[in-house]
Design a protein around this motif. Structure first.
Motif, PDB file in Angstrom:
ATOM      1  N   GLY A   1      -6.052  -1.314   7.966  1.00 17.25           N
ATOM      2  CA  GLY A   1      -5.089  -2.374   8.526  1.00 17.25           C
ATOM      3  C   GLY A   1      -5.348  -2.971   9.802  1.00 17.25           C
ATOM      4  N   ASP A   2      -4.509  -3.432  10.410  1.00 21.86           N
ATOM      5  CA  ASP A   2      -4.847  -4.438  11.619  1.00 21.86           C
ATOM      6  C   ASP A   2      -5.474  -3.337  12.725  1.00 21.86           C
ATOM      7  OD1 ASP A   2      -3.699  -6.651  10.550  1.00 21.86           O
ATOM      8  OD2 ASP A   2      -1.522  -5.639  11.045  1.00 21.86           O
TER       9      ASP A   2
ATOM     10  N   GLN B   1       2.554  -0.622   4.108  1.00 23.72           N
ATOM     11  CA  GLN B   1       2.542  -2.193   4.616  1.00 23.72           C
ATOM     12  C   GLN B   1       2.317  -3.093   3.377  1.00 23.72           C
ATOM     13  OE1 GLN B   1      -1.268  -1.806   6.970  1.00 23.72           O
ATOM     14  NE2 GLN B   1      -1.622  -3.307   5.400  1.00 23.72           N
TER      15      GLN B   1
ATOM     16  N   VAL C   1      -2.371   0.116  13.881  1.00 25.76           N
ATOM     17  CA  VAL C   1      -1.026   0.342  14.437  1.00 25.76           C
ATOM     18  C   VAL C   1      -0.777   1.704  14.042  1.00 25.76           C
ATOM     19  CG1 VAL C   1       1.442  -0.208  14.244  1.00 25.76           C
ATOM     20  CG2 VAL C   1      -0.500  -2.107  14.192  1.00 25.76           C
ATOM     21  N   LYS C   2      -1.110   2.394  12.788  1.00 29.23           N
ATOM     22  CA  LYS C   2      -0.619   3.468  12.333  1.00 29.23           C
ATOM     23  C   LYS C   2      -1.479   4.656  12.264  1.00 29.23           C
ATOM     24  CE  LYS C   2       2.541   5.219   9.558  1.00 29.23           C
ATOM     25  NZ  LYS C   2       3.809   5.723  10.349  1.00 29.23           N
TER      26      LYS C   2
ATOM     27  N   ALA D   1       5.346   1.392   8.186  1.00 29.44           N
ATOM     28  CA  ALA D   1       4.794   1.183   9.381  1.00 29.44           C
ATOM     29  C   ALA D   1       5.630   0.215  10.222  1.00 29.44           C
ATOM     30  CB  ALA D   1       3.375   0.903   9.270  1.00 29.44           C
TER      31      ALA D   1
ATOM     32  N   LEU E   1       0.126  -8.805   4.233  1.00 32.30           N
ATOM     33  CA  LEU E   1       0.381  -9.219   5.540  1.00 32.30           C
ATOM     34  C   LEU E   1      -0.323  -8.461   6.721  1.00 32.30           C
ATOM     35  CD1 LEU E   1       3.069 -12.138   5.655  1.00 32.30           C
ATOM     36  CD2 LEU E   1       0.506 -12.501   5.711  1.00 32.30           C
ATOM     37  N   GLY E   2       0.019  -7.151   6.421  1.00 32.63           N
ATOM     38  CA  GLY E   2      -0.357  -6.239   7.505  1.00 32.63           C
ATOM     39  C   GLY E   2       0.807  -6.019   8.617  1.00 32.63           C
ATOM     40  N   THR E   3       0.980  -4.869   9.109  1.00 35.73           N
ATOM     41  CA  THR E   3       1.797  -4.192   9.807  1.00 35.73           C
ATOM     42  C   THR E   3       2.080  -5.156  11.103  1.00 35.73           C
ATOM     43  OG1 THR E   3       1.233  -2.214   9.377  1.00 35.73           O
ATOM     44  CG2 THR E   3       2.636  -2.298  11.256  1.00 35.73           C
ATOM     45  N   VAL E   4       1.285  -5.595  11.819  1.00 33.40           N
ATOM     46  CA  VAL E   4       1.292  -6.573  12.938  1.00 33.40           C
ATOM     47  C   VAL E   4       2.261  -7.591  12.503  1.00 33.40           C
ATOM     48  CG1 VAL E   4       0.322  -7.779  14.755  1.00 33.40           C
ATOM     49  CG2 VAL E   4      -0.583  -5.557  13.965  1.00 33.40           C
ATOM     50  N   GLU E   5       1.758  -8.484  11.505  1.00 34.14           N
ATOM     51  CA  GLU E   5       2.482  -9.555  11.261  1.00 34.14           C
ATOM     52  C   GLU E   5       3.689  -9.287  10.636  1.00 34.14           C
ATOM     53  OE1 GLU E   5       1.796 -12.742  11.819  1.00 34.14           O
ATOM     54  OE2 GLU E   5       3.380 -13.625  10.421  1.00 34.14           O
TER      55      GLU E   5
ATOM     56  N   ARG F   1       0.910  -1.209   0.169  1.00 37.86           N
ATOM     57  CA  ARG F   1       0.147   0.016  -0.113  1.00 37.86           C
ATOM     58  C   ARG F   1       0.733   1.175   0.018  1.00 37.86           C
ATOM     59  NH1 ARG F   1      -4.109  -0.388   4.380  1.00 37.86           N
ATOM     60  NH2 ARG F   1      -5.003  -1.784   3.007  1.00 37.86           N
TER      61      ARG F   1
END
Lengths: 378, 130
Positions: free
Chosen positions: B37-38, A35, B63-64, A236, A38-42, A23
């Protein structure tokens, strides 16, 4: 897939990011992935437990050559360049006469007459001008080589094992904050054991036109697309990883209004090395003590502190958050903030104005996260 | 493509509302959760609070980023999904189901007419992302 906005700068990996579902956002004038799917946390967790791959080609590189390269850079930077040996790098700062920070950077020593400065993307032009303006007849040849290089960071416990598949350079022999000239998949590269995540890992510098080849080969070697494989990470995750490790980010913890001692960067401030820009102001501040200091905090109530929010003690606004975020690995809400020096001690409680709601927080030791040594797999 | 169920009304702020009798159940759309996002934190109002149409009733944080939540229509809060306090990730996993956010007593049903149908919301998304 939308096209990259034409006014933004691109790294040589722009097309790769888009193809992999990154993104894209405007990051200080650069079109960069914030990101991946899978996304920022992963991405963050996988970097801590396995390995993450980061495109940091937007960073600037300035080549400094000549008989006066070392004394010249030593006069502009706070750390002691004369202590570096060939193949070693260190963290340093370009300082103003007031002891504040023009930029933070890495200084690489290739030889007695050859250094390379790695500077922040958004400050590359400013640094380039600053350094040139401070030349006073030294025998130095400066070259802004930012566009010539790509920079790819492989960070995490599996980084060494993955990169070793692609190079004959014995990576385990490269000590932390050291580097070697070598080849990665046959591409001439600078292989540097450095990073901005708090993990063991490497930063690889190579010709910009080799970026996609290196990126793809590292993903293949790291078994990208398997549950324990390497993952590409966006900005991120890069930010949350550095924040858990309490590393400063230029424009947040440090800028031209904050001094090195206020930012807890006294360890890169070598007052006894001889004169450098800002030395006098910094020596005075060290003797007198700082009025405010950067601290790490944990939020102790429900809520997430964010950048720029006010810090309150007994109802008075006494400071501000420089970086605030959820910490995906620690599963806490953390941040860094400037507070008056009398409050800058562990256990101090304060409140943060989270969009009009006061949320409790407590000063804690930094770094928030410290990796276990010896966690690197062969 | 984002999932846009047929039987809901949508706002341009990316909230959905499902109306049964006088009660409206509100959440954020699949497109909204995907853009965020998450999701790591959800802040919701208390039962009994009243909101005018398009007023902010809470926030959702990844998170962001922080995003405010807006009620699509006016009304009084009858129920709040407390489970999102401990399981904010449900907003990503099940935005139209388990991650409903509040139930409202809908003040004026006429306000629903100004919201988008599923087809209209899909059109809106395609113009917004181009």
């Amino acid at each position: 897939m939308t096209a990259s906005p034409s006014h933004l700068k691109q790294t040589p990996l722009n097309a790769a990011h888009r193809r992999m579902g990154g993104r894209m956002v405007d990051f200080g004038g650069w079109d960069m992935p914030v990101q991946y799917p899978l996304g920022t946390v992963e991405e963050h967790l996988r970097t801590r437990t396995r390995t993450g791959l980061f495109d940091v080609s937007h960073m600037g590189e300035i080549d400094v050559r000549g008989a006066d390269a070392i004394p010249f850079i030593n006069r502009l930077c706070s750390n002691d360049v004369t202590k570096l040996v060939d193949g070693q790098a260190h963290y340093s700062a370009l300082t103003t006469p007031a002891g504040t920070v023009v930029d933070d950077l890495l200084v690489y020593r290739f030889g007695p007459e050859h250094l390379m400065l790695v500077v922040n993307a958004s400050t590359t032009e400013k640094d380039w001008d600053w350094i040139n303006e401070h030349l006073t007849g030294e025998a130095v040849e400066l070259k802004n080589v930012s566009a010539d290089y790509c920079q790819i960071a492989l960070q995490g416990p599996d980084a060494l094992g993955i990169l070793q598949q692609l190079t004959a350079t014995p990576l385990a022999e490269i000590k932390y904050y050291h580097f070697r000239n070598g080849e990665v998949d046959g591409v001439p590269s600078i292989i540097s054991r450095t990073g901005y995540t708090g993990e063991d890992g490497f930063e690889v510098y190579a010709a910009a036109d080799q970026a996609e080849r290196l990126w793809n080969r590292i993903l293949d070697a790291g078994q990208y697309d398997t549950p324990e494989g390497v993952v590409p990470c966006g900005l991120a995750a890069r930010n949350t990883l550095r924040l858990e490790s309490a590393m400063a980010l230029y424009g947040h913890e440090i800028d031209e209004t904050t001094t090195l001692f206020e930012a807890n960067l006294g360890w890169i401030c070598k007052l006894n090395k001889g004169d450098f820009t800002g030395r006098e102001a910094l020596a005075r501040q060290k003797a007198e003590g700082v009025k405010r200091r950067l601290v790490g905090f944990e939020v102790t109530e429900r809520g997430i502190a964010r950048d720029e929010q006010d810090v309150l003690i007994d109802g008075a606004r006494v400071g501000r958050v420089t970086s605030g975020s959820p910490a995906p690995y620690l599963k806490k809400n953390i941040g860094l903030a400037y507070v008056p020096a009398e409050y800058a001690h562990e256990g101090q409680q304060f409140e943060i104005d989270v969009r009009g709601r006061l949320v409790g927080a407590r000063v804690v030791a930094t770094p928030f996260y410290k990796r276990e040594r010896g966690a690197t797999k062969p | 493509m984002a999932n846009v169920p047929e039987n809901l009304h949508y706002s341009k702020d990316h909230e959905w509302i499902r109306v049964e009798g006088d009660t409206g159940t509100i959440g954020i759309t699949d497109h909204a959760q995907n853009s965020l996002g998450d999701v790591v934190y959800v802040e919701l109002p208390k039962v009994g609070e009243s909101f005018a149409a398009h007023e902010a009733f809470g926030s959702v944080e990844s998170v962001k980023a922080v995003s405010e939540l807006f009620v699509p229509v006016s009304g009084e809060v009858l129920e709040v999904n407390e489970s999102l306090q401990d399981e904010p990730e449900k907003v990503n996993a099940d935005p139209y189901g388990g991650a409903w956010m509040i139930r409202l007593r809908v003040g004026a049903k006429g306000e629903l007419d100004s919201l988008l149908s599923a087809a209209e919301y899909e059109d809106y998304l395609s113009t917004e992302t181009e």
